[in-house]
Design a protein around this motif. Structure first.
Motif, PDB file in Angstrom:
ATOM      1  N   CYS A 136       0.850  -1.196   0.000  1.00 32.11           N
ATOM      2  CA  CYS A 136       0.000   0.000   0.000  1.00 32.11           C
ATOM      3  C   CYS A 136       0.884   1.243   0.000  1.00 32.11           C
ATOM      4  O   CYS A 136       1.761   1.370   0.853  1.00 32.11           O
ATOM      5  CB  CYS A 136      -0.921   0.029   1.217  1.00 32.11           C
ATOM      6  N   GLU A 140      -1.315   1.581   4.783  1.00 40.05           N
ATOM      7  CA  GLU A 140      -2.493   1.781   5.618  1.00 40.05           C
ATOM      8  C   GLU A 140      -2.728   0.631   6.594  1.00 40.05           C
ATOM      9  O   GLU A 140      -2.167  -0.457   6.470  1.00 40.05           O
ATOM     10  CB  GLU A 140      -3.731   2.036   4.766  1.00 40.05           C
ATOM     11  N   CYS A 167      -7.807   2.288   0.655  1.00 41.92           N
ATOM     12  CA  CYS A 167      -7.420   3.267  -0.361  1.00 41.92           C
ATOM     13  C   CYS A 167      -7.683   2.683  -1.761  1.00 41.92           C
ATOM     14  O   CYS A 167      -7.791   1.464  -1.905  1.00 41.92           O
ATOM     15  CB  CYS A 167      -5.962   3.667  -0.184  1.00 41.92           C
ATOM     16  N   CYS A 170      -5.364  -0.214  -2.823  1.00 43.99           N
ATOM     17  CA  CYS A 170      -5.567  -1.503  -2.166  1.00 43.99           C
ATOM     18  C   CYS A 170      -6.870  -2.162  -2.615  1.00 43.99           C
ATOM     19  O   CYS A 170      -6.979  -3.387  -2.640  1.00 43.99           O
ATOM     20  CB  CYS A 170      -5.572  -1.344  -0.650  1.00 43.99           C
TER      21      CYS A 170
HETATM   22 ZN   LIG Z   1      -3.931   1.110   0.656  1.00 45.34          ZN
END
Ligand SMILES: [Zn+2]
Ligand SMILES: Nc1ncnc2c1ncn2[C@@H]1O[C@H](COP(=O)(O)OP(=O)(O)OP(=O)(O)O)[C@@H](O)[C@H]1O
Ligand SMILES: [Mg+2]
Ligand SMILES: [Zn+2]
Length: 631
Positions: A136, A140, A167, A170
């Motif tokens: 990521c 995160e 996000c 991801c």
């Molecule tokens: Zn992410």
């Protein structure tokens, strides 16, 4: 040192940091230690508290985390810690931008740097471990993989709070790489690093025309856009803005109020909603502490500007005034000197004290209270008692000030001036007079000083100098007295004999003729006069001495000239008055005789052995005091 052992330890540590597993493994780890999933403010709070804390004498709390690097700004640090304490509990304040406001060189950047370096270290420890979804760009929190609808259940199960959505990057990876199987997604342990752009970001405004918002929020990756066909494909976007990479940690916004409005609006949404608006994507969740700094005048104009009103409410201001205590200021200089080329040069005793005094005087506001001069205030602030005023009066003095500590001479200015003094013809030694001269000369080049302010500062230098003259005399006086310890004892015995005769109304015997003689009133008064014992108080004073003398005799202790504090002072002063003539002679005569030389050497040796002087500055001090006495 066991080098090989240390290497093995190091590898072991690094291996721990290299942990990888699936979300399934991570859930187990978090279940065992729910604190791992805490949000950024709580992480910083825990980090600070892990350094321990203790109460200071003046009733504030001092935090081990800042102790070794920041001195005399306990109040500001307390506010900072209080902010993190409430933010850690997810109170509304965590949605505000922290703004440190204070004069130049007052330690604002140092505060932020300590937090950054601290986070880097903390994330490498067990308690401070941080886990992230592997790959990521914003490293995160893996728990973001848990779908919204399942969260209440999982939160109950693990006893943790989950905040924020996956996000865009991801989201794609979850689908394409893991076939939508959340529990298989790889998780890794990460270590914060400003250099590697993990968890710590810095943004510094430059020319608004050339500076792009992408520095904050990332940008389209022109190299891959062809491959993915669309600008809204997250794989064609680089989530590498400072706000992105600072996720989970801290973002420093240097000189925030100087930056263009377009940058401030990004901050506004982030602080308010914890979302970053990036390119063509929906809002991206981010969890980070935003810290900025500014000076007072910029802040005042910012507050006066209607256009930035939305931001006013979003900011928590912490005032960071200069330190106002001489003893702490000395520590600042010692720290800075240790880091500079001044290291290795001999710094004569009182040099840093004198420089500190000037700096602090320049920061103090005059008191309205009668009889409280700036110099007196300076001493009170440093914990001394002066003329019946003490620590209980300090609060009152502080309360009558308006913006004390918000301007004046900065530590940086002082250190620069001292450095300049040292590069002159390769001096090996710098003394208080050199320091004051350098500080004075520096004022000539100090930008933005009005003529009026400059002359005020020159007056403060003169005042500091007068204070130093007293210190210097005392220092030499003490060295002299010690070199003449025998004389001190003789003088004392003589005094005691007379006091005894006076109190018991008996006579003394003349040492030569053995005839009875009256107590020598003149001798006694010449000693008592040194410490201001009035004629009317002499009897009480003498009786007090006699009582002390007999009390000590009963316990079999000898009464020396140091046994009674005030008497000691009187004897030292009396001796010094007698010795003044010798000092004058020894320091002014061009070719001293053998006896004068011996006495001078005695004093110099004493100053070197016990006073922290080197032979060069000891001789200079002596010469200086000689000229003072010759005036
Ligand atoms: Zn992410
Ligand atoms: N109270 C203090 N305790 C310890 N060191 C201090 C203190 N105040 C300033 N210093 C030292 O003085 C130097 C200047 O401080 P720093 O750069 O942190 O100030 P600043 O407030 O960020 O200044 P500017 O407004 O110019 O950016 C640093 O080396 C810092 O360590
Ligand atoms: Mg700074
Ligand atoms: Zn020296």
């Amino acid at each position: 040192m066991d080098l090989i052992g240390r290497l093995e330890e190091y590898r072991l540590e690094e291996r721990k940091l290299g942990w990888q597993g699936t979300l399934r493994d991570y859930l187990e780890i978090v279940q065992a230690n729910p604190r791992l999933a805490r949000l950024s403010h709580a992480r910083i709070y825990d980090m600070i508290m892990a350094g321990g804390s203790s109460p200071t004498k003046s009733g504030e709390t001092s935090y081990g985390f800042f102790d070794a690097d920041l001195y005399g700004i306990d109040k500001s640090l307390q506010q900072l810690v209080d902010y993190f304490a409430s933010a850690a509990r997810r109170l509304e304040v965590r949605k505000r931008i922290l703004l440190l406001m204070g004069p130049v060189g007052g330690g604002k950047s140092t505060m932020v740097t300590l937090l950054k370096r601290g986070l880097e270290r903390y994330s490498r420890t067990e308690e401070g471990a941080v886990y992230a979804i592997k790959g990521c760009p914003m490293h995160e929190e893996p728990l973001h993989l848990i779908p919204e609808s399942l969260r209440p259940e999982i939160e109950r199960e693990l006893g943790i709070y989950i905040e924020g959505d996956l996000c865009p990057s991801c989201r794609v990876t979850l689908d394409r790489t893991y076939g939508g199987r959340h529990e298989d997604v790889m998780v890794e342990r990460i270590a914060f690093s400003e250099k590697e752009r993990v968890g710590i970001g810095t943004f510094s405004p430059s020319d608004p025309k050339s500076q792009d918002i992408s520095e904050l929020t990332g940008s389209i990756d022109l190299a891959t856009i062809g491959e993915f066909g669309s600008e809204s494909d997250p794989r064609a976007y680089r989530f590498d803005g400072e706000l992105n990479i600072a996720n989970r940690g801290l973002m420093e916004f240097i000189e925030m109020l100087k930056s263009d409005e377009k940058f401030l609006y990004g901050l506004l949404t982030l602080s308010q909603e914890q979302n970053i608006k990036t390119g063509r994507f929906a809002m991206i969740y981010a969890d980070e502490v935003i810290v900025s700094h500014t000076n007072e005048s910029e802040f005042v104009s910012f507050i006066g500007n209607k256009r930035s009103e939305a931001l006013h409410d979003r900011i928590i201001v912490i005032r960071v005034p200069y330190n106002l205590r001489v003893s702490r200021e000395i520590k600042i200089y010692e720290k800075l000197i240790g880091q500079s080329r001044l290291d290795g040069v001999h710094i004569a005793p009182n040099t840093l004290r004198v420089a500190s005094m000037f700096a602090i005087l320049s920061r103090l506001e005059p008191s309205k209270k009668e009889g409280v001069s700036l110099m007196k205030k300076l001493k009170l602030y440093d914990g001394d008692e002066v003329d019946g005023l003490g620590q209980k009066d300090v609060k009152e003095l502080q309360e009558e000030t308006e913006r004390e500590g918000m301007d004046g001479i900065s530590p940086r200015y002082v250190i620069n001036a001292l450095s300049t003094a040292l590069v002159r013809d390769g001096v090996g030694c710098i003394n208080p007079i050199d320091a004051l001269r350098a500080l004075r000369d520096g004022l000539g080049q100090h930008p933005g000083l009005s003529t009026e302010r400059r002359s005020e500062l020159l007056n403060l230098i003169a005042e500091t100098r007068r204070e130093f003259d007293e210190l210097a005399k005392q220092e030499v006086q003490r060295a002299f007295v010690y070199s003449f310890e025998e004389s001190a004892q003789t003088l004392l015995n003589n005094y005691l004999d007379n006091v005894e005769a006076f109190c018991n109304k008996t006579k003394l015997r003349d040492p030569i003729t053995d005839e009875p003689v009256e107590a020598d009133e003149k001798l006694m008064r010449s000693i008592e006069g040194q410490i201001g014992v009035a004629e009317s108080a002499k009897k009480a004073f003498r009786e007090e001495i006699l009582i002390r003398l007999s009390a000590m005799a009963r316990r079999g202790q000898p009464f020396t000239y140091t046994s009674h504090e005030r008497l000691r002072e009187a004897i030292e002063k009396k001796l010094f008055a007698d010795l003044k003539d010798i000092v004058k002679i020894t320091t002014s005569v061009k070719t001293p005789d053998a006896e004068q030389l011996r006495r001078t050497n005695d004093v110099v040796n004493r100053l070197v052995a016990e006073g922290g002087y080197c032979p060069v500055c000891a001789n200079e001090l002596l010469k200086y005091v000689g000229t003072l006495l010759n005036r």
